[in-house]
Design an enzyme around this catalytic site. Sequence first.
Site, mmCIF file in Angstrom:
data_model
loop_
_atom_site.group_PDB
_atom_site.id
_atom_site.type_symbol
_atom_site.label_atom_id
_atom_site.label_comp_id
_atom_site.label_asym_id
_atom_site.label_seq_id
_atom_site.Cartn_x
_atom_site.Cartn_y
_atom_site.Cartn_z
ATOM 1 N N HIS A 126 0.964 -1.122 0.006
ATOM 2 C CA HIS A 126 -0.051 0.205 -0.065
ATOM 3 C C HIS A 126 0.868 1.379 0.022
ATOM 4 C CE1 HIS A 126 1.177 -0.382 4.060
ATOM 5 N NE2 HIS A 126 0.630 0.980 4.342
ATOM 6 N N ASP B 255 0.241 4.983 2.189
ATOM 7 C CA ASP B 255 -0.183 5.496 3.162
ATOM 8 C C ASP B 255 -1.415 6.385 2.885
ATOM 9 O OD1 ASP B 255 0.672 3.826 5.002
ATOM 10 O OD2 ASP B 255 2.573 5.158 5.209
ATOM 11 N N ARG C 124 4.761 5.802 14.654
ATOM 12 C CA ARG C 124 4.388 6.327 13.151
ATOM 13 C C ARG C 124 3.903 7.699 13.261
ATOM 14 N NH1 ARG C 124 0.659 3.901 8.408
ATOM 15 N NH2 ARG C 124 -0.592 5.414 8.777
HETATM 16 C C1 SIN Z 1 2.882 0.824 7.868
HETATM 17 O O1 SIN Z 1 2.618 0.481 6.710
HETATM 18 O O2 SIN Z 1 2.575 2.056 7.930
HETATM 19 C C2 SIN Z 1 3.864 0.437 8.718
HETATM 20 C C3 SIN Z 1 5.046 -0.435 8.184
HETATM 21 C C4 SIN Z 1 5.899 -1.370 8.912
HETATM 22 O O3 SIN Z 1 5.590 -1.509 10.153
HETATM 23 O O4 SIN Z 1 6.862 -1.881 8.514
#
Ligand code: SIN
Length: 285
Positions: free
Chosen positions: A102, A104, A276
């Site tokens: 994906h 984001d 994140r």
């Molecule tokens: C994400 O897709 O935002 C996280 C990716 C990850 O945790 O490696």
Amino acid sequence: MKIAPLSDVLGAEISGVDIARDLDGEAFAAVLDAFHRYRVLAFREQYLNPADQVGFAARFGPLEVHDNRRYNLPDHEHVMVLSNDLRDGGPIGVPDAGDSWHTDLSFKETPSLCTLLQAVRLPDKGGDTAFACMTRAYAALPADIKARIAGRRAVHNPSKLVNPRVEISPLRKDADAFYKGQSARFAEVSHPIVRTHPATGEKSLYVQPRFTVGIEGMDDEEAQPLLDLLFAHQIRPEFVYLNKWREGDLLMWDNRCVIHYATGGYAWPDVRTMHRTTVLGDRPY
Ligand code: SIN
């Protein structure tokens, strides 16, 4: 500050700098330049606390507050916890984030420009993140496919419940209610299948199996096989860089021209925890 490429296709590592404290205007311009050139940056030995992560991320643009508020840090709403660790029997963060390819928040009118992920705790095995370069993927498409997607827009939807290409993780006990809530909050949006990068002018393929569910104005009979073809093409090995995390890493990636996938391969009590933050982007064109 040292900048060194990580692979032939994507990524550079940046070392010898404390990004929370040492980046004056000139050094930040060098980081931005590297970001546009390499698309994925791995800053080594950062160990940023949430306030410093937010401060660094905000230099790239306005920050987003993720919709899944339950897992945002109480004192730092711009930091969302991704984790398979447990407290009182439930996960302390999103346990299945990024478990299919994906980019984001492509289901929004203005998807994320970039994502910053600080490694907080790494598992003993697994937990890698794969990235694929959509500029290379677009450039390598056969001319007839480029002609078929030229000027077309793809439909993006956040709900896993309406997307037969993705699975719902058994770790995600709240999935049904969460995705129904997302469907109520977000109408489907469409974005150009071929996206122009606002900073570099390069064209990239802007579809992926997690959020892209159709093509505007095209019957599914024609659209779904075309999407299958694009999804298979975009993760050919020559477009992919597999990131193996190191303690202290802060990674950032450009969602406008890169797709990614958290490859998993670990299970509690082996714990992976990440912080994140995403930066708001512009309307794709
Ligand atoms: C994400 O897709 O935002 C996280 C990716 C990850 O945790 O490696």
